[in-house]
Structures are given as C-alpha cells and as structure tokens.
Design an enzyme around this catalytic site. Structure first.
Site, PDB file in Angstrom:
ATOM      1  N   GLU A 159       0.998  -1.581  -0.045  1.00  0.00           N
ATOM      2  CA  GLU A 159      -0.133  -0.104  -0.104  1.00  0.00           C
ATOM      3  C   GLU A 159       0.953   1.021   0.015  1.00  0.00           C
ATOM      4  OE1 GLU A 159      -3.662   2.033   2.039  1.00  0.00           O
ATOM      5  OE2 GLU A 159      -2.514   0.959   3.128  1.00  0.00           O
ATOM      6  N   ALA A 164       4.882  12.184  -3.295  1.00  0.00           N
ATOM      7  CA  ALA A 164       5.593  13.612  -3.879  1.00  0.00           C
ATOM      8  C   ALA A 164       7.093  13.733  -4.683  1.00  0.00           C
ATOM      9  CB  ALA A 164       5.853  14.177  -2.132  1.00  0.00           C
ATOM     10  N   TYR A 178       9.245  12.992 -13.615  1.00  0.00           N
ATOM     11  CA  TYR A 178       9.739  12.208 -12.367  1.00  0.00           C
ATOM     12  C   TYR A 178       8.378  11.539 -11.668  1.00  0.00           C
ATOM     13  CZ  TYR A 178      14.081  14.533 -12.524  1.00  0.00           C
ATOM     14  OH  TYR A 178      15.350  14.810 -12.620  1.00  0.00           O
ATOM     15  N   GLY A 179       7.073  12.027 -11.782  1.00  0.00           N
ATOM     16  CA  GLY A 179       6.596  11.874 -11.005  1.00  0.00           C
ATOM     17  C   GLY A 179       5.917  10.146 -11.298  1.00  0.00           C
TER      18      GLY A 179
END
Length: 510
Positions: free
Chosen positions: A239, A244, A254-255
C-alpha cells in the site's frame, strides 16, 4: 530536536521556497531521532519494546481500527491540494496509533506525463499489448533500431535513486530526515508527526530519486522525489502511503519515473498489486499510472491489514512480473517496428502508377448523378487496390456529409417522439417487451411483437427507420397487438385505446 522544529516552521512558505538543511544539521537530527529499543527473545529474534503490533511480522493480519480511533485531525486531511501543485499524498496504510492521519490524496505530478508520455504505460492490460515486443524472435538488427528510436537513450539509465529503510544506519537516517522534510513541505495538510511516524517506521520502504549535484549531498535538496509504501510480502501486495516530488523538479516527468521504478522494485520482490486510497484530485494521476478503481485482488488478501477510509477512492494496479516498467519506451518502439514490418509485407504503397492521360474518361456504368464524382475517383488505377470503397468516398464528399446531417436530424426527431410517448401515463404496458416466460401463449397470438424499448434501440442503430411514417407504423402495430391479445374492457386494452388517440394527434401532419 530544536533544529527540526525550525525547519518545519520554514515549511509554511510556498512549496518552491525550499529550505536547505546542511549536512551537519541532518546528521544531528538523525542521531537525535528516537530509535526503539530491542530485546532478544528465546528464538534469537529482536522485538521492539515500544511497538507491540508485530512490527517484525508486517504480513500478519490485524483487526481494522474502529471509527472512534480516528481523530478530527485525521478526518480534516481527506481533501488534497489543487491540481496545479502536482503532489500526491495517498491514503496512509494501516497503523495502531490513534492519531493516524486519514490523509486524502493530494494530486500528484500529473503534468509530469507531458514530458514522459512514452513512459506512461502500466497496469494489468500491458502484458498482452507488449507480448510481441518481448518475444525471443527480436533480432539483433531490430535491437539496434530500438536504440535509434529512443533518441536520448532510456531516461532511467541516468537516474540516481535508492531504496531507503530505517535500518538504524546514520546514512539511512539522514535520507529519512530529508524524506520527512519533503513530504511535510509538499503535503501540508498531513500531520507532520504522522508523516514522521510512517517514514521512520521500519515496516515501510521508500524509493527516492536523488540529485546528482554534489552540493546537495545530505541536504533536503538531494531528494528530488519519493514514494513511501508498506509491503505485505506474504500477501504479495503493498500500500502506497506518500508520493511527492520536490517543487523545484516538478513537470519534468519524475512522477511517472518514480511510479515505474516502484513497480519494477515491486515485481523484483514478489509484489503483485499496489493499492492506495486517492481523493478526487489524484484519481487522474493514478489512472495514468495504470491504477484502476476496479479491485481485482481478492478481498481476503488485504482485509484486516489496511484501513478503509471515508472520502477516498481505493485504487489498484497489477504489477506484471515479466515487464520491466523502466523499459517501456524500448518495448513500444519494438512493438511499433514489428507492426510496421508486417504492414510493409502486404502494403502496396511503393507501387507507382503512370499518370492519367489527358483524355481519360472512365465508364461509369450504374453510377447516379449524385455518385458520379465518387465513381470517377474510384475508377482511378490503384484506388481499389488501396482499399477505398464507394462508401468511403461518399462520406468524404459534401453530399455524403449532407446525408449524415439529415440522418442525424431524423434520428433526433424520432427519439424525441418516443420520449413523448413514454411520458404518457397510459404508456406503461408498452415500455418493455412482454415476458413470454409468464405469458406463454403470447407468441402464438402475436406474430410481430414490438414495444417502446425495441423501437428505441432500432432508432439508435440508425438504419431501420427512414421516415416518421415507418415509426408511426411500428407504434400502431404495438397498439393493435395489445388490443388483439387482451380482452375488451381490460386495463391493457383501455391503455391501448388512449395511446392510439394520442398517436393520431401526434402524427396528424403525416
């Protein structure tokens, strides 16, 4: 930890106003962090004295905390930040602390995908899609072409990243302090004490992308972005707690890179599913990363291990064990090259026809005046070989567009008429087909059954009714069927007569 307090105070500024903590400061903070004392049991295993919830057995099921254990501070954190901040804060995983935050999902680096769209492929459906690209039949020549198809090489090859856990080592604690600072700044709605508790929890794992600039080493600025998650290895799922990206590095892809690296690490360690709780601001981001609201994982695998949060949407992503998510660009390039090679085997686009003579005048037998232009175009050598049909050419002409507009106008008008009929209070017997399992002799009496739902489907199909007269004929057939099967004076017959009167008025201009 006085220095830590001052850093937290600075975090109230704009996300881009990032406070940099020096190496010595982080080391002092790391050494000052409370570390649970451990004792050795009879089996030689270490137990945490300050944590009685089986922290050394993260896979063991536990009871879900009751609603009374959730504080007002937790419930206030369900809402995320606005879309422009590009930050994800997922629902926190299960814990025993009564102050455990119910942080909703603050929107993640959604804009990252604009610069890394080729990397944004994940989820349970990718395996079938990329099967051709991963077969052993890919030749060395194809592999060479793949490198050429990815202009700057694989973007993951140049990334510096590491897995961080609370193993008690000073270098790990320095990184964890930087992660806590990152999550606190980018997720201001989350309680900082709660963030610190999860980040430093030995059951949680964090993947961090690091800045290669030596000047940022062992400072807050060294961490570009991070995902913190808790794995349950026996149940083969994890989970996600926090995700961030540093404000100064957002909108750079980068996400997506973070999520793909986490998926690869999950596949390596036997994780089959990643789950998270997302609020409305982050659902779009997670969908782009392959997460779905449809939960395929059996409920028995996660029930009792995680909390169910109000105000959040549970989302899941299946991690295919045979896919390297950091090689998506190469796999897509291989798939594209394979498809193009198959097309080239059958395509005749390389065949060149001689120019048409000036006196070229094809025979247009059977072509009407309206279809003459399309027929002439179809007679040009190579048109039929290329797969063109008369219907294709007609739809591309102005006449074809006019026909489509007329057809759509008729369709809208007929649907409007059916809606008016359905709204009448005496139309209820005609809205659905007669149930022949209850009225067994209905088809013996009625040879052409019809009802309003069937008429509606025929209209939406678009090819059945060519005029209002045809619709009127079916509606009257429906009325006559009712009068034929039911006895005179019955409720059904009375409804049929009332509908017949209404239809005659509705189609009076025919």
């Amino acid at each position: 930890m006085e220095q830590e307090k001052s850093v937290d105070t600075d975090e109230g500024n704009s996300p881009k106003d990032t406070t940099t903590t020096t190496s010595s400061t982080l080391k002092r903070d790391a050494s000052a962090i409370y570390q649970p004392k451990t004792t050795t049991n009879s089996n030689g295993k270490e137990n945490d004295n300050d944590n009685n919830d089986d922290s050394d057995q993260p896979q063991k099921k536990r009871k879900i905390s009751s609603d009374e254990d959730r504080t007002e501070n937790e419930k206030s954190n369900v809402k995320g930040k606005n879309d422009d901040e590009g930050i994800v804060n997922t629902k926190p995983p299960f814990g025993d602390d009564k102050n455990e935050g119910e942080g909703g999902t603050d929107k993640s680096a959604q804009k990252d995908e604009s610069n890394a769209a080729s990397n944004n492929v994940s989820g349970s459906g990718v395996g079938k899609e990329l099967t051709l690209a991963t077969t052993k039949e890919t030749t060395a020549a194809t592999q060479e072409k793949l490198k050429q198809n990815v202009p700057n090489g694989n973007p993951y090859d140049s990334l510096k990243y590491m897995m961080v856990t609370n193993d008690g080592k000073p270098e790990s604690l320095i990184k964890l302090v930087a992660l806590k600072s990152l999550f606190s700044k980018q997720l201001p709605k989350m309680p900082r004490a709660y963030i610190a508790r999860l980040v430093f929890d030995r059951r949680h794992v964090s993947l961090a992308i690091l800045n290669e600039n030596p000047a940022t080493k062992d400072t807050d600025e060294e961490v570009i972005g991070s995902i913190c998650y808790r794995p349950f290895y026996d149940m083969k799922f994890a989970e996600i707690a926090f995700c961030a990206v540093n404000a100064s590095h957002q909108v750079k892809g980068y996400g997506t890179k973070l999520m793909n690296l986490v998926k690869r690490e999950g596949a390596r360690t036997g994780i089959e599913y990643f789950i998270t709780y997302a609020d409305n601001y982050a659902i779009g981001y997670f969908k782009k990363q392959g997460f779905s609201k449809s939960i395929a994982m059996p409920k028995g695998r996660y029930q009792g291990l995680i909390k169910d949060y109000d105000g959040g949407t549970m989302m899941e992503c299946y991690v295919h064990p045979s896919i390297d998510y950091t090689r998506i660009p190469e796999m897509l390039a291989a798939q594209r090259e394979f498809i193009l090679s198959r097309i080239r085997l059958k395509a005749q686009s390389t065949k060149v026809y001689p120019p048409l003579p000036k006196d070229w005048n094809p025979k247009l037998e059977g072509a009407s005046r309206g279809n003459e232009a399309a027929a002439r175009a179809l007679a040009i050598p190579g048109m039929l070989e290329a797969g063109w049909t008369m219907a294709d050419l007609l739809s591309a002409t102005g006449q074809g567009k006019d026909l489509d507009r007329a057809k759509n106008a008729l369709k809208s008008e007929l649907l409007s008429i059916v809606r008016k009929v359905e709204e009448q209070q005496y139309s209820w017997p005609f809205r659905e087909p007669v149930d022949t399992t209850e009225v067994k002799d209905y088809l013996d009496v009625i040879k052409e059954p019809i009802d309003l739902s069937t008429i509606d489907k025929r209209i939406r199909k678009g090819d059945h009714y060519r005029s209002k007269k045809m619709l009127y004929a079916d509606l009257m057939l429906m009325v006559n069927n009712c009068k034929l099967y039911n006895e005179e004076g019955s409720t059904y017959t009375q409804c049929a007569r009332n509908l017949e009167t209404y239809l005659k008025g509705l189609f009076a201009n025919l």
